[in-house]
Design an enzyme around this catalytic site. Structure first.
Site, mmCIF file in Angstrom:
data_model
loop_
_atom_site.group_PDB
_atom_site.id
_atom_site.type_symbol
_atom_site.label_atom_id
_atom_site.label_comp_id
_atom_site.label_asym_id
_atom_site.label_seq_id
_atom_site.Cartn_x
_atom_site.Cartn_y
_atom_site.Cartn_z
ATOM 1 N N THR A 1 0.842 -1.203 0.000
ATOM 2 C CA THR A 1 0.000 0.000 0.000
ATOM 3 C C THR A 1 0.873 1.247 0.000
ATOM 4 O OG1 THR A 1 -1.736 -1.189 1.160
ATOM 5 C CG2 THR A 1 -1.793 1.217 1.316
ATOM 6 N N ASN B 1 -5.415 -9.438 -7.829
ATOM 7 C CA ASN B 1 -5.489 -10.141 -6.551
ATOM 8 C C ASN B 1 -6.813 -10.886 -6.374
ATOM 9 O OD1 ASN B 1 -6.138 -7.244 -6.501
ATOM 10 N ND2 ASN B 1 -6.937 -7.652 -4.462
ATOM 11 N N GLN C 1 1.026 -9.143 -6.207
ATOM 12 C CA GLN C 1 0.568 -10.539 -6.292
ATOM 13 C C GLN C 1 1.468 -11.417 -7.152
ATOM 14 O OE1 GLN C 1 -1.779 -12.170 -4.656
ATOM 15 N NE2 GLN C 1 -2.641 -10.426 -3.570
ATOM 16 N N SER D 1 5.369 -6.609 -1.999
ATOM 17 C CA SER D 1 5.078 -6.709 -0.566
ATOM 18 C C SER D 1 5.568 -8.057 -0.044
ATOM 19 C CB SER D 1 3.562 -6.583 -0.373
ATOM 20 O OG SER D 1 3.230 -6.743 0.980
ATOM 21 N N HIS E 1 4.708 -9.905 2.662
ATOM 22 C CA HIS E 1 3.842 -10.921 3.282
ATOM 23 C C HIS E 1 3.038 -11.735 2.283
ATOM 24 C CE1 HIS E 1 -0.298 -8.958 3.352
ATOM 25 N NE2 HIS E 1 0.453 -7.924 3.001
ATOM 26 N N THR F 1 13.767 5.342 10.747
ATOM 27 C CA THR F 1 14.628 4.176 11.002
ATOM 28 C C THR F 1 14.037 2.934 10.353
ATOM 29 O OG1 THR F 1 15.326 5.174 13.068
ATOM 30 C CG2 THR F 1 15.720 2.799 12.836
ATOM 31 N N CYS G 1 -8.868 -6.996 1.664
ATOM 32 C CA CYS G 1 -9.024 -5.635 2.144
ATOM 33 C C CYS G 1 -10.487 -5.202 2.102
ATOM 34 C CB CYS G 1 -8.187 -4.695 1.302
ATOM 35 S SG CYS G 1 -6.558 -5.336 1.028
#
Ligand SMILES: Cc1ncc(COP(=O)(O)O)c(C=O)c1O
Length: 386
Positions: free
Chosen positions: A72, A151, A181, A201, A203, A239, A328
């Protein structure tokens, strides 16, 4: 019975090696990578290795990776960063009707800032209409953003053709791809596509949540969304999430090492599942592209006569986890904008479920899930008298 996780487009189970590495980094390598002492330098080394591992999957010598908090944020940085940077050259942005909400909402927010937004239609398989794209591209266009793999329905977009049209149009535009994806699952051809910016991404590919990246072609300039430090070329100050980034790097490395045969194995699980479902007499209609044209891991099915939430809950009760629409959106009752865009009638829209597979699923799971699903459908139909 052991649960069966078939919601891998929402998120994937992290590899055990990724979890081990992340714990080690938390416990031992907690130095701030910006610190100039030895522990800080160790942190910096971890980032450098992860950057190399992640960058390798983009298969291009001509770009580099900026770490973000996920897909995102990468999409927001790409779209807002590019459009605002280029606003003196033009005000038009183009995207498609089946983008993830992190792209569509971002484009709508840019429209509120004064950009002209064109959302391209797609056909019944979810393929973007290239003729419309050709017509819309002009000297005012500063951004084109397309999803690589949908997705929700697994459509793979014709990115090379889209990139060629963009080049031909001479639009002063940057080409952004949402590859969340496909990263780690399909080869990314960023040079053949002519992509300038690509989001990924961790995950979605057995890495940790809260980590992702934006790949940038060298020479591409963006406006940062936040200010406050020199990290990530000032494009994403703050950071760095070292454990997450190290885990992302390892997940990318594992995906690269296993690439041969992985897509075929996952596609086979999908085929076994659908075949068994049909053998057991469940009336399922495939939404979007045909099995062999879609991305290997995504299968969207409608079960006419049964509301998606009802079957989803029954499956969940049986320990089988799937999705209605994209993760989502799944807590919102509105119909999926992707299924609407491919023109599904109400009955199919309301009964659509997404089954998504990964290399951590087994054939036995695919068969057992199909059997349970067919059994639950029979029971529900008997109960509803249909
Ligand atoms: C195509 C696509 N883009 C972007 C995202 C957002 O990624 P993240 O969850 O890392 O913010 C998702 C997540 O479902 C996605 O499927």
């Amino acid at each position: 019975m052991k649960p069966i996780y078939l919601d891998n487009s929402a998120t994937t189970r992290p590899h055990p090696e990724v979890i081990t590495l992340m714990s080690r980094v938390q416990e031992e390598n907690y130095g701030n990578p910006s610190s100039t002492h030895a522990m800080g330098m160790e942190g910096e080394k971890l980032l450098t290795l992860a950057r190399k591992q992640v960058n390798a999957l983009f298969r291009s010598e001509a770009g580099r990776v900026i770490f973000t908090s996920g897909g995102t944020e990468a999409n927001n940085l790409a779209l807002k960063g590019a459009a605002r940077r280029l606003k003196k050259r033009g005000r038009k942005i183009i995207t498609s009707a089946i983008e993830h909400s992190s792209v569509l909402d971002c484009c709508r927010s840019l429209a509120e800032e004064g950009f002209e937004l064109k959302i391209l239609p797609v056909d019944s398989k979810g393929q973007v209409d290239l003729q419309s794209l050709e017509k819309e591209l002009n000297r005012e266009t500063v951004l084109l953003s397309l999803i690589h793999v949908s997705n929700e329905i697994g459509t793979v977009q014709p990115l090379t053709e889209a990139g060629q049209l963009m080049k031909k149009s001479k639009a002063p535009a940057l080409f952004h791809i949402d590859a969340v994806q496909s990263f780690g699952k399909l080869p990314l051809e960023v040079d053949s596509w002519g992509a300038d910016l690509v989001s990924a991404s961790a995950h979605k590919t057995h890495g940790p949540k809260g980590t992702g990246c934006l790949w940038l072609r060298n020479g591409v300039m963006l406006d940062a969304l936040i200010q406050g430090g020199d990290q990530e070329e000032k494009l994403r100050p703050g950071t760095e999430n070292c454990p997450g980034i190290a885990g992302f790097g390892l997940a990318a490395q594992i995906a690269a090492d296993r690439s041969l045969g992985t897509a075929d194995k996952v596609r086979r699980l999908k085929e076994i599942f659908l075949l068994k479902l049909q053998e057991e007499g469940a009336a399922a209609i495939v939404n979007g592209p045909a099995l062999e044209e879609a991305a290997p891991h995504i299968l969207n099915l409608s079960f006419p006569g049964i509301k998606a939430e009802v079957l989803l809950n029954a499956l969940s009760g049986a320990g089988i986890y799937v999705s209605a629409g994209s993760a989502c959106h799944s807590r919102h009752p509105e119909p999926s904008h992707v299924l609407e865009a491919i023109g599904l009638e109400r009955m199919r829209l309301e009964s659509a479920l997404r089954f998504s597979f990964s290399i951590l699923n087994t054939e036995e799971e695919a068969l057992r899930a199909a059997e349970s699903c067919a059994g639950l459908i029979k029971n529900l139909k008997n109960f509803l008298g249909s």
